[in-house]
Design a protein around this motif. Structure first.
Motif, mmCIF file in Angstrom:
data_model
loop_
_atom_site.group_PDB
_atom_site.id
_atom_site.type_symbol
_atom_site.label_atom_id
_atom_site.label_comp_id
_atom_site.label_asym_id
_atom_site.label_seq_id
_atom_site.Cartn_x
_atom_site.Cartn_y
_atom_site.Cartn_z
ATOM 1 N N ILE A 14 0.781 -0.995 -0.080
ATOM 2 C CA ILE A 14 0.063 0.200 0.013
ATOM 3 C C ILE A 14 0.989 1.143 0.182
ATOM 4 C CG2 ILE A 14 -1.644 1.314 1.342
ATOM 5 C CD1 ILE A 14 -2.606 -1.319 2.470
ATOM 6 N N TYR A 15 1.936 1.403 0.779
ATOM 7 C CA TYR A 15 2.740 2.386 0.932
ATOM 8 C C TYR A 15 3.924 2.438 0.172
ATOM 9 C CZ TYR A 15 -0.672 3.381 4.698
ATOM 10 O OH TYR A 15 -1.821 3.489 5.366
ATOM 11 N N HIS A 16 4.349 1.486 -0.529
ATOM 12 C CA HIS A 16 5.631 1.197 -1.203
ATOM 13 C C HIS A 16 5.420 2.319 -2.371
ATOM 14 C CE1 HIS A 16 8.935 -0.521 -3.583
ATOM 15 N NE2 HIS A 16 8.110 -0.642 -4.559
ATOM 16 N N ASP A 17 6.649 3.129 -2.558
ATOM 17 C CA ASP A 17 6.521 3.925 -3.626
ATOM 18 C C ASP A 17 8.057 4.024 -4.159
ATOM 19 O OD1 ASP A 17 5.439 6.003 -5.325
ATOM 20 O OD2 ASP A 17 5.846 7.634 -3.921
ATOM 21 N N GLY A 18 8.757 3.017 -4.384
ATOM 22 C CA GLY A 18 9.932 2.892 -4.992
ATOM 23 C C GLY A 18 11.023 2.699 -4.073
ATOM 24 N N SER A 19 11.403 3.350 -2.928
ATOM 25 C CA SER A 19 12.425 3.599 -2.141
ATOM 26 C C SER A 19 12.033 3.043 -0.884
ATOM 27 C CB SER A 19 13.315 4.583 -2.245
ATOM 28 O OG SER A 19 12.537 5.767 -1.546
ATOM 29 N N LYS A 20 12.955 2.560 -0.153
ATOM 30 C CA LYS A 20 12.831 2.300 1.274
ATOM 31 C C LYS A 20 12.564 3.537 1.918
ATOM 32 C CE LYS A 20 15.369 0.743 5.424
ATOM 33 N NZ LYS A 20 16.604 0.110 5.858
ATOM 34 N N GLN A 22 11.073 6.315 0.988
ATOM 35 C CA GLN A 22 9.919 6.630 0.656
ATOM 36 C C GLN A 22 8.562 5.980 1.311
ATOM 37 O OE1 GLN A 22 9.147 9.723 -1.104
ATOM 38 N NE2 GLN A 22 7.263 9.503 -0.348
ATOM 39 N N LEU A 23 8.928 4.712 1.566
ATOM 40 C CA LEU A 23 7.940 3.767 2.064
ATOM 41 C C LEU A 23 7.824 4.238 3.746
ATOM 42 C CD1 LEU A 23 6.602 0.554 1.884
ATOM 43 C CD2 LEU A 23 8.439 0.544 3.896
ATOM 44 N N VAL A 24 9.121 4.217 4.348
ATOM 45 C CA VAL A 24 8.967 4.873 5.788
ATOM 46 C C VAL A 24 8.202 6.056 5.951
ATOM 47 C CG1 VAL A 24 10.255 5.418 7.531
ATOM 48 C CG2 VAL A 24 10.918 3.202 6.304
ATOM 49 N N GLU A 25 8.763 6.969 4.895
ATOM 50 C CA GLU A 25 7.872 8.417 4.998
ATOM 51 C C GLU A 25 6.287 8.214 4.819
ATOM 52 O OE1 GLU A 25 7.722 12.402 2.468
ATOM 53 O OE2 GLU A 25 9.744 11.541 2.672
ATOM 54 N N ALA A 30 0.853 8.163 7.584
ATOM 55 C CA ALA A 30 -0.299 7.439 8.031
ATOM 56 C C ALA A 30 -0.627 7.183 9.288
ATOM 57 C CB ALA A 30 -0.496 6.383 6.762
ATOM 58 N N LEU A 31 0.409 6.744 10.074
ATOM 59 C CA LEU A 31 0.237 6.271 11.494
ATOM 60 C C LEU A 31 -0.795 7.008 12.155
ATOM 61 C CD1 LEU A 31 3.888 5.552 12.500
ATOM 62 C CD2 LEU A 31 1.992 3.982 12.165
ATOM 63 N N MET A 34 -4.608 5.725 11.441
ATOM 64 C CA MET A 34 -4.795 4.335 11.675
ATOM 65 C C MET A 34 -5.501 3.745 12.972
ATOM 66 S SD MET A 34 -1.226 2.624 10.217
ATOM 67 C CE MET A 34 -0.528 2.875 8.713
ATOM 68 N N ASP A 35 -6.032 2.850 12.822
ATOM 69 C CA ASP A 35 -6.937 2.410 14.445
ATOM 70 C C ASP A 35 -5.471 1.639 15.032
ATOM 71 O OD1 ASP A 35 -6.764 -0.631 13.698
ATOM 72 O OD2 ASP A 35 -8.989 -0.548 12.703
ATOM 73 N N GLU A 36 -6.067 1.540 16.269
ATOM 74 C CA GLU A 36 -4.944 0.797 17.126
ATOM 75 C C GLU A 36 -4.167 -0.541 16.634
ATOM 76 O OE1 GLU A 36 -4.472 -0.846 21.615
ATOM 77 O OE2 GLU A 36 -6.029 0.681 21.113
ATOM 78 N N ASP A 37 -4.932 -1.305 16.098
ATOM 79 C CA ASP A 37 -4.473 -2.583 15.601
ATOM 80 C C ASP A 37 -3.542 -2.459 14.416
ATOM 81 O OD1 ASP A 37 -5.778 -3.926 17.705
ATOM 82 O OD2 ASP A 37 -7.611 -4.569 16.591
ATOM 83 N N MET A 38 -4.012 -1.659 13.511
ATOM 84 C CA MET A 38 -3.369 -1.337 12.183
ATOM 85 C C MET A 38 -2.109 -0.611 12.612
ATOM 86 S SD MET A 38 -3.178 -1.885 8.845
ATOM 87 C CE MET A 38 -4.663 -2.553 8.448
ATOM 88 N N ARG A 39 -2.102 0.235 13.530
ATOM 89 C CA ARG A 39 -0.876 0.790 13.859
ATOM 90 C C ARG A 39 0.146 0.214 14.614
ATOM 91 N NH1 ARG A 39 -3.084 4.362 17.628
ATOM 92 N NH2 ARG A 39 -4.062 5.556 15.796
#
Length: 68
Positions: A14-20, A22-25, A30-31, A34-39
């Motif tokens: 979902i969050y992958h955008d090419g680089s590590k 960018q994914l982390v960013e 989005a954190l 997110m609801d507690e479980d997803m977080r």
């Protein structure tokens, strides 16, 4: 390397955008929305991604499981 679960891999897709970096960013931004479980899943996934080198990250198959 810590193995990623199917859920973690799907989250990465979902969050992958090419680089590590960018994914982390993207996932960190989005954190708060997110609801507690997803977080908790996202934080666990981020910690596993953080432990990867750039080469290991590039070697990941990052796409939703239903496309395998």
């Amino acid at each position: 390397m810590n193995r990623l679960t199917v859920e973690e891999t799907n989250l990465l897709s979902i969050y992958h955008d090419g680089s590590k970096a960018q994914l982390v960013e993207n996932m960190t931004a989005a954190l708060p929305f997110m609801d507690e479980d997803m977080r908790e899943l996202a934080k666990r996934t981020l910690s596993k991604v953080d432990a990867l080198t750039e080469a290991e990250y590039r070697g990941l198959a990052v796409y939703p499981a239903d496309e395998v």
